[in-house]
Design a protein around this motif. Structure first.
Motif, PDB file in Angstrom:
ATOM      1  N   GLY A 216      34.870   3.932  -8.412  1.00 61.30           N
ATOM      2  CA  GLY A 216      34.216   3.026  -9.353  1.00 61.30           C
ATOM      3  C   GLY A 216      33.836   1.706  -8.702  1.00 61.30           C
ATOM      4  N   LYS A 218      33.942  -1.266 -10.184  1.00 63.59           N
ATOM      5  CA  LYS A 218      34.701  -2.403 -10.706  1.00 63.59           C
ATOM      6  C   LYS A 218      35.791  -2.820  -9.721  1.00 63.59           C
ATOM      7  N   PHE A 235      39.018   2.145 -10.463  1.00 63.89           N
ATOM      8  CA  PHE A 235      38.306   2.919 -11.477  1.00 63.89           C
ATOM      9  C   PHE A 235      37.632   4.122 -10.833  1.00 63.89           C
ATOM     10  N   LYS A 237      34.426   7.112 -11.134  1.00 67.10           N
ATOM     11  CA  LYS A 237      32.996   7.028 -11.443  1.00 67.10           C
ATOM     12  C   LYS A 237      32.739   7.000 -12.943  1.00 67.10           C
ATOM     13  N   SER A 239      34.506   5.418 -15.067  1.00 62.84           N
ATOM     14  CA  SER A 239      35.154   4.193 -15.571  1.00 62.84           C
ATOM     15  C   SER A 239      36.551   4.455 -16.122  1.00 62.84           C
ATOM     16  N   GLU A 240      37.230   5.458 -15.598  1.00 63.41           N
ATOM     17  CA  GLU A 240      38.620   5.706 -15.959  1.00 63.41           C
ATOM     18  C   GLU A 240      39.527   4.928 -15.008  1.00 63.41           C
ATOM     19  N   ARG A 241      40.523   4.275 -15.553  1.00 63.37           N
ATOM     20  CA  ARG A 241      41.435   3.500 -14.722  1.00 63.37           C
ATOM     21  C   ARG A 241      42.363   4.433 -13.941  1.00 63.37           C
ATOM     22  N   VAL A 262      40.835   4.953 -20.316  1.00 65.06           N
ATOM     23  CA  VAL A 262      39.498   4.360 -20.198  1.00 65.06           C
ATOM     24  C   VAL A 262      39.544   2.978 -20.840  1.00 65.06           C
ATOM     25  N   ASN A 264      38.385  -1.534 -19.888  1.00 70.38           N
ATOM     26  CA  ASN A 264      37.669  -2.442 -18.992  1.00 70.38           C
ATOM     27  C   ASN A 264      38.586  -3.290 -18.123  1.00 70.38           C
TER      28      ASN A 264
END
Length: 489
Positions: A216, A218, A235, A237, A239-241, A262, A264
């Motif tokens: 990811g 982020k 993260f 691709k 957007s899962e932590r 999931v 932010n």
């Protein structure tokens, strides 16, 4: 994410519990900065919190015993000209704290024994080497007076605070998200905007290892474990932590890579090297997950989750020497809430015995350095000194931090040129001028605080006057009605 059944462990029943409201801290103007920082730093004597202030940057320094509701006019450290981005307490001196700011400067402050009694403007050391904002400061784990700063100019600078001297410089290929010293300070791990994890030799600035991290885009966080393994959070691709564990010499092949959920918020790792416990939480989260790390697969074992109803803006972790051993407390967190409240959260292991628990409290980090900054600059590395907590933690006597700048050949040349015409009497006005400038700075900070207070009072008076005029108008209307009735009678 579905967690497996917890294996047998002495930490299986660890639970977190918030302290009573009167044992926490209230009425704090916590910063609204969106920078990815903890905004909080704590040691066994003081709690530091980055605050919101107009026209510059500031942070609070509170003695731990000063709980309850804070006075609005409580003095702050207000020397920065831009928002404060990060703060960090020196591990070898509980009265020394470093701060970095959007004004490109790093400053080091000496806090008095009983805390602040007036606004603090002048630092002990001011380090000017970055060209853009400085988002991260970290102290060396075992060398005295060695401080790292990382800026948005893609540079990592390592300083000797005692001489205000630059010891090493690392040019990073892209924006730095996070960095962390190894256990003995011989290596430095970083995460970057290009999604790579790198290990540097801090003495030479050369890259030792390099590999792709989380997929990811982020921000990623990194932490060096005591065993030499590297823990990262990031993260996927989608957007899962995620969190991962890697060997120092095999960064490209993670030992484990697990997905959490999931969201932010960037997961921030808090690591206890004494018992290998890992705590994961993020800005905007209202829970804290905790794990146990072992040297056998699957390496990271889920224990439990502390659930809260209020999300946090930042969090700080108390060093083990500041925990309450009599209650089997193994961790203490300070959670900053958006309401201006700092909640103290205690993690304990339920034990019935009143005896000292050796398995919960092995040797922990002491407050004394193992080597000097000069020894580290010469290429020496050493593991941190450890202390046993069975007889309780007794802080070592510290001396006031003093900076002795190394003489520069240019300064010597200037002094020689000035020797014939210089007189002892000409030195006194310069000293007086410095004293006057310091007094002016202190007065300016005091005036700013009083101006804010006056504005708040003016707003209250204005609203009261508005309500009073409305009541007066109603009374006048009633008076006119009464006069008409009297005329009719």
């Amino acid at each position: 994410m579905s967690f497996r059944i917890v294996r047998q462990s002495k930490f299986r029943h660890v639970f977190g519990q918030p302290l009573k409201r009167e044992q926490c801290y209230d009425n704090i103007r916590i910063t609204k900065n969106s920078w990815d920082s903890n905004f909080c730093a704590v040691n066994p004597k003081f709690l530091a919190i980055i605050t919101e202030i107009a026209g510059g940057g500031a942070f609070l320094v509170l003695p731990l015993q000063k709980t309850g509701r804070l006075d609005v006019s409580y003095p702050q450290v207000t020397g920065h000209k831009g928002p404060v981005m990060d703060i960090a307490w020196c591990p070898h001196n509980d009265h020394v704290i470093a701060s970095s700011s959007d004004d490109t400067l790093v400053r080091v402050w000496q806090i008095p024994e009983d805390g602040l009694v007036c606004p603090m403007i002048d630092p002990v050391v001011e380090l000017a080497g970055h060209q853009k904002k400085v988002g991260l400061v970290q102290w060396h784990p075992s060398a005295s007076n060695v401080l790292l700063s990382a800026g948005a100019d893609c540079r990592i600078l390592i300083w000797n605070i005692g001489t205000s001297e630059l010891l090493s410089e690392i040019l990073h290929p892209d924006i730095i998200f996070d960095c962390c010293w190894s256990w003995n300070g011989s290596c430095l791990a970083t995460t970057c905007k290009d999604r790579k994890i790198r290990i540097y030799d801090p003495h030479s600035g050369e890259i030792v290892q390099e590999a792709m991290g989380h997929e990811g885009a982020k921000p990623q966080r990194v932490h060096y474990l005591r065993s030499g393994m590297i823990l990262t959070t990031g993260f996927s691709k989608m957007s899962e932590r995620q969190y991962s564990l890697r060997k120092e010499n095999e960064l490209a092949n993670p030992l484990c890579l697990e997905e959490l959920d999931v969201s932010n918020g960037v997961m921030v790792p808090f690591y206890d090297p004494d018992v290998n416990l890992l705590y994961l939480s993020a800005k905007g989260d209202s829970n804290i997950r905790y794990f146990e790390i072992t040297d056998k697969a699957p390496y990271i074992h889920y224990i439990n989750t502390y659930q809260s109803t209020t999300p946090q803006r930042g969090m700080g972790m108390m060093p083990k020497r500041g925990c309450d051993i009599s209650r089997c407390e193994i961790a203490r967190f300070f959670r900053l809430l958006s309401s201006g409240f700092c909640e103290v959260l205690s993690f304990t292991v339920p034990r019935k015995s009143d005896r000292f628990q050796d398995d919960l409290y092995p040797l922990t980090l002491a407050d004394m350095p193992a080597i000097s900054a000069e020894e580290w600059a010469e290429g020496k590395d050493a593991e941190p000194l450890l202390v046993y907590l069975k007889d309780g933690y007794v802080p070592t006597q510290k001396q006031e931090l003093k900076v002795t700048k190394k003489s520069n050949i240019l300064d010597k040349m200037v002094s020689k040129k000035c020797e014939p015409s210089s007189e002892p009497a000409s030195i006194q006005p310069e000293k007086n001028l410095e004293d006057l400038l310091n007094e002016i700075k202190t007065l300016q900070a005091t005036v700013l605080q009083h101006e804010k207070r006056i504005k708040e009072l003016e707003n209250k008076v204005e609203s009261s006057c508005h309500a009073l005029s409305e009541h007066t108008q109603v009374l006048n209307n009633h008076g006119d009605t009464i006069d008409l009735l009297v005329d009719e009678v």
